[in-house]
Design an enzyme around this catalytic site. Structure first.
Site, PDB file in Angstrom:
ATOM      1  N   SER A 187       0.834  -1.206   0.000  1.00  0.00           N
ATOM      2  CA  SER A 187       0.000   0.000   0.000  1.00  0.00           C
ATOM      3  C   SER A 187       0.872   1.261   0.000  1.00  0.00           C
ATOM      4  O   SER A 187       0.587   2.223  -0.714  1.00  0.00           O
ATOM      5  CB  SER A 187      -0.912  -0.024   1.231  1.00  0.00           C
ATOM      6  OG  SER A 187      -1.451   1.243   1.459  1.00  0.00           O
ATOM      7  N   TRP A 230       2.272   1.676  -3.369  1.00  0.00           N
ATOM      8  CA  TRP A 230       1.238   2.152  -4.306  1.00  0.00           C
ATOM      9  C   TRP A 230       1.242   3.686  -4.346  1.00  0.00           C
ATOM     10  O   TRP A 230       1.031   4.290  -5.402  1.00  0.00           O
ATOM     11  CB  TRP A 230      -0.143   1.644  -3.848  1.00  0.00           C
ATOM     12  CG  TRP A 230      -1.275   2.157  -4.687  1.00  0.00           C
ATOM     13  CD1 TRP A 230      -1.786   1.564  -5.811  1.00  0.00           C
ATOM     14  CD2 TRP A 230      -2.040   3.344  -4.489  1.00  0.00           C
ATOM     15  NE1 TRP A 230      -2.807   2.317  -6.316  1.00  0.00           N
ATOM     16  CE2 TRP A 230      -2.986   3.419  -5.527  1.00  0.00           C
ATOM     17  CE3 TRP A 230      -2.022   4.365  -3.545  1.00  0.00           C
ATOM     18  CZ2 TRP A 230      -3.902   4.460  -5.648  1.00  0.00           C
ATOM     19  CZ3 TRP A 230      -2.921   5.407  -3.657  1.00  0.00           C
ATOM     20  CH2 TRP A 230      -3.859   5.452  -4.691  1.00  0.00           C
ATOM     21  N   HIS A 231       1.504   4.294  -3.191  1.00  0.00           N
ATOM     22  CA  HIS A 231       1.451   5.757  -3.148  1.00  0.00           C
ATOM     23  C   HIS A 231       2.598   6.404  -3.895  1.00  0.00           C
ATOM     24  O   HIS A 231       2.471   7.536  -4.362  1.00  0.00           O
ATOM     25  CB  HIS A 231       1.448   6.247  -1.684  1.00  0.00           C
ATOM     26  CG  HIS A 231       0.123   6.053  -1.016  1.00  0.00           C
ATOM     27  ND1 HIS A 231      -0.248   4.864  -0.455  1.00  0.00           N
ATOM     28  CD2 HIS A 231      -0.917   6.896  -0.854  1.00  0.00           C
ATOM     29  CE1 HIS A 231      -1.469   4.987   0.041  1.00  0.00           C
ATOM     30  NE2 HIS A 231      -1.903   6.211  -0.187  1.00  0.00           N
ATOM     31  N   GLY A 232       3.716   5.730  -4.009  1.00  0.00           N
ATOM     32  CA  GLY A 232       4.815   6.335  -4.747  1.00  0.00           C
ATOM     33  C   GLY A 232       6.055   5.485  -4.703  1.00  0.00           C
ATOM     34  O   GLY A 232       6.252   4.687  -3.779  1.00  0.00           O
ATOM     35  N   PHE A 254      -0.070  10.159  -7.423  1.00  0.00           N
ATOM     36  CA  PHE A 254      -0.051   8.713  -7.200  1.00  0.00           C
ATOM     37  C   PHE A 254      -0.738   7.988  -8.346  1.00  0.00           C
ATOM     38  O   PHE A 254      -0.877   6.831  -8.366  1.00  0.00           O
ATOM     39  CB  PHE A 254      -0.704   8.360  -5.859  1.00  0.00           C
ATOM     40  CG  PHE A 254      -0.125   9.154  -4.710  1.00  0.00           C
ATOM     41  CD1 PHE A 254       1.237   9.402  -4.658  1.00  0.00           C
ATOM     42  CD2 PHE A 254      -0.931   9.652  -3.714  1.00  0.00           C
ATOM     43  CE1 PHE A 254       1.776  10.145  -3.618  1.00  0.00           C
ATOM     44  CE2 PHE A 254      -0.402  10.389  -2.668  1.00  0.00           C
ATOM     45  CZ  PHE A 254       0.950  10.629  -2.632  1.00  0.00           C
TER      46      PHE A 254
END
Lengths: 473, 301
Positions: A322, A325-327, A473
């Site tokens: 997770s 996923w953001h960066g 993102f």
């Protein structure tokens, strides 16, 4: 086209007007119109990147048809894996390749080896993580048999590209949104007025709360060497409100816009900063993403149906992914890992399994809020070294902070209003304290509140069309 | 749908009412606040009566001491320099506002590259004139050119959005007592600048700015104002061709150009500087004496 830009404020009413000029019975024509509008909306950034959106749509559409066509489970799996691999490859190429390449080069250099890897100069397409996950969710749902395959390509393409939630969510589920595109939509006054209210509140959160906090936070985080621990502390306390106002504001504008068009998108935030545990925080923060990870990563890994150690492992994997996923940055990985670790600790100690009241609630809330704020430092810092500088600065160099009194007044009032509304929604303050509970959608007071809020946004908002944080993102 | 449209119309009418009432309230705030720039601009649009008007950016505001220039020339002086207003568009607005009710004898434009070169600060600080839209057609024409006039006319509250928080916050704070007819002194810095930075090269020409600069010059001519261009000192080494465009225009228009920067008069004196672009009070006083002397000589011819 940003939600907080003049082009969108012209685009949206025009689209609404034309959309409702098409008779409600002409469902397909309405869908085609929304599809064209959505692609126009997306192409206003980088027209060529709409091809990626189209590719992702086509791949998951064909994969779903294949899954539906074959009765053999292995062939179905091949279709699903093909969809996953193709979509994730595109995501990897645009978002993670440079990160991986630089880390490989660094690791080899550390071991005394020399390797040169080509650097990708591709721009990150806006919203790629959001629409990729939405499309993958559909493929997996069809494979699991929890949603019906969509045979009409245009309807499916609209599901992937629906403009209110295309670039920053909520990441919709096929069994919520697809049926809405299939059915007849009639105009509903109450729903449309709710949409207007949500949009106005969303704009307030973004332009007044988030962007005002942003002026301070960005000033501190962009030049850490010029500030002391006091400024780091204030910036670290303001960033949670900046990111909440930014992202919850975007989600509310998206949900409100969709509601005016007659669609119901899922809630994305439920007063996350009133949580009494980190676990509860994740039931209230970016709900569409956290439930996505729960359904498509955590549960397939075994979820809670495995041994205790394996549960901890599953949690850590889910939250590290997770974070990633953001960066593509170690700061996001650390942020995810920190949340995973906190959840493991809570699970081990049995925190968050029951409701808290009175002093116990306050203590749990305080600890949770502080932990979440500390974790946000990793999220906001540009590098791990910057995050360390902030942590050490807060605890060792606490001096007189840099103060922007004029902005702080507006920020304090905005947070106060936000808190009051949140407490009332949580039933934590007597209902009499705020009249809005009894405001109908068509009362004079309701109209006045909307008009007043617009005036406040114009007067105190930061009206420079600044980017939404989650767009990256 | 009809009910929805009616509701939106009612909201619009209510917003319009709030906007106009709020706009009137903010107008009061603007005229009563002690926020430095807002207060100074209110003075500029209403009550400057000096013989010599100094225009420019923070380098003007912090470098020219009116009392020193007044004592030397015998003429009253007002320093209308505003920090960050680094463009001729802003100075043109300032002069236009003043000319509406008063004609100074001399205008000194402390200039730099912002009068002719392409920079990122074209519209910087122009919003401070938004509350005064409708007072001066020439100044409004700058808003029109920048595409900002209609939105400011449509919403009265919008005119205050960039200064509302500061204007309200400073409503209850004391005013800056150290100000001398628009001049704001800078305190002695803890350390002086220790290097000149890289050689400053000219930026590309901005034809829109040059056109506005010429409008500014002709505005002075129309009102029989003696325009003096001045470049105050900085702690940079600049290229010899840095001000070529400015010099060419000054020569073409037969304007005096007092250049205190190019000859490197102050470059060996970091003790006068607060930073690379600004003199602190001691440096400003010294520079003002030199400037006043040169201006007096020029005016006596």
């Amino acid at each position: 086209m940003l939600f907080n830009s003049i082009p969108f404020l012209l685009f949206f009413p025009t689209i609404c007007g034309l959309y409702y000029c098409i008779p409600a019975d002409w469902v397909r024509l309405r869908n085609i119109f929304l599809l064209v509008a959505s692609y126009y909306f997306y192409m206003s950034w980088q027209p060529v990147y709409s091809l990626l959106l189209l590719t992702s749509t086509a791949v998951t559409y064909l994969a779903a048809l294949g899954i539906d066509y074959y009765r053999d489970r292995r062939k179905q799996k091949v279709c699903l894996v093909a969809s996953l691999v193709l979509n994730l490859s595109i995501l990897f190429l645009f978002k993670y390749y440079n990160f991986l390449a630089s880390n490989i080069v660094d690791a080899l250099t550390f071991m005394g080896l020399r390797l040169e890897m080509p650097v990708s100069k591709l721009l990150l397409p806006v919203g790629i993580s959001f629409y990729t996950f939405q499309a993958l969710g559909y493929s997996i749902d069809v494979y699991r048999g929890t949603t019906r395959v969509e045979r009409d390509f245009l309807t499916y393409a609209l599901f992937v590209s629906f403009f209110p939630q295309l670039v920053a969510g909520p990441i919709e589920r096929s069994n919520n949104l697809l049926p809405q595109f299939r059915g007849k939509r009639t105009f509903d006054y109450e729903s449309a007025m709710q949409g207007v209210r949500m949009m106005v509140w969303g704009y307030f959160l973004k332009l007044v709360l988030a962007d005002r906090c942003g002026t301070y936070v960005d000033a501190v985080f962009s030049s850490l060497d010029k500030h002391n621990g006091g400024s780091y502390l204030i910036a670290s306390l303001l960033f949670p409100f900046q990111i909440y106002g930014d992202f919850a504001g975007y989600s509310l504008i998206a949900i409100g816009a969709a509601r005016i068009l007659g669609f119901r998108l899922m809630d994305n935030f439920r007063r996350p900063y009133l949580s009494c545990s980190v676990g509860e925080f994740w039931h209230r923060w970016h709900i569409s993403l956290s439930t996505w990870f729960k359904d498509y990563v955590y549960i397939p890994l075994g979820g809670n149906r495995v041994g205790r150690l394996r549960q901890y492992f599953n949690l850590m994997v889910t939250f590290v992914v997770s974070g990633l996923w953001h960066g593509a940055n170690w700061t996001f990985v650390c942020w995810g890992a920190l949340h995973g670790a906190l959840l493991c600790v809570e699970k081990a100690l049995g925190i968050g399994r029951r409701e808290y009241h009175g002093l116990s609630r306050f203590l749990h809330w305080s600890v949770t809020f502080i932990l979440v704020c500390l974790a946000w430092i990793f999220f906001r810092a540009d590098t791990l070294s910057d995050a360390c500088t902030i942590f050490t600065g807060i605890f060792t160099k606490l001096g007189v902070p840099f103060v922007k009194a004029s902005d702080f007044g507006i920020i304090a009032l905005s947070i106060g209003l936000l808190l009051l509304i949140a407490l009332r929604q949580e039933n934590l303050v007597p209902q009499k304290t705020l009249p809005s509970n009894r405001l109908g959608t068509s009362s004079f007071l309701s109209f006045f509140a909307i008009a007043l809020m617009i005036a406040i946004i114009i007067l105190f908002g930061v009206l420079d069309s600044s980017q939404f944080i989650y767009f990256q993102f | 749908m009809k009910k929805f449209l009616c509701s939106l119309f009612i909201i619009f009418v209510l917003w319009f009412g709030i906007d106009r009432i709020g706009g009137a309230g903010m107008q009061w705030v603007v005229w009563h606040t002690n926020e430095h720039f807002t207060k100074k601009i209110c003075k500029i649009v209403s009550s400057v009566d000096a013989d010599i008007l100094l225009l420019g950016t923070s380098r003007c505001e912090n470098h020219y001491v009116p009392s020193i220039i007044r004592d030397s020339t015998g003429l009253s002086v007002y320093n209308a320099g505003i920090s960050c207003s680094a463009s001729i568009f802003f100075h043109y607005s300032t002069l236009s506002h003043v000319l509406r009710y008063h004609t100074p004898k001399v205008v000194v434009l402390d200039t730099g590259e912002s009068e002719f070169a392409a920079t990122d600060y074209n519209l910087s600080m122009l919003n401070y004139y938004a509350p005064h839209i409708g007072r001066c057609a020439a100044a409004d024409s700058i808003f029109q050119w920048a595409g900002m006039l209609n939105r400011n006319r449509f919403s009265h509250l919008y005119r205050y959005h960039s200064l509302s928080n500061m204007a309200i916050a400073r409503l209850f704070m004391p005013e800056n007592k150290r100000e001398d007819n628009g001049y704001t002194p800078i305190d002695q810095p803890p350390s002086y600048p220790d290097n000149h930075g890289a050689l400053q090269e000219s930026r590309p020409r901005d034809e829109q700015k040059i056109a506005t600069f010429r409008r500014f010059i002709s505005l002075c001519r129309q009102h029989h104002i003696r325009l003096v261009l001045s470049i105050s000192p900085s702690y940079y080494h600049i290229s010899p061709h840095y001000y070529d465009v400015l010099r060419a225009i000054a020569e073409e228009e037969h304007l005096p150009l007092f250049d205190y920067d190019t000859p490197d008069l102050y470059i060996d004196h970091p003790e006068y500087f607060y930073n690379n672009s600004h003199l602190w009070e001691q440096g400003a006083r010294l520079f003002s004496q030199q400037f006043a002397h040169d201006l007096k000589n020029y005016l006596s011819h």
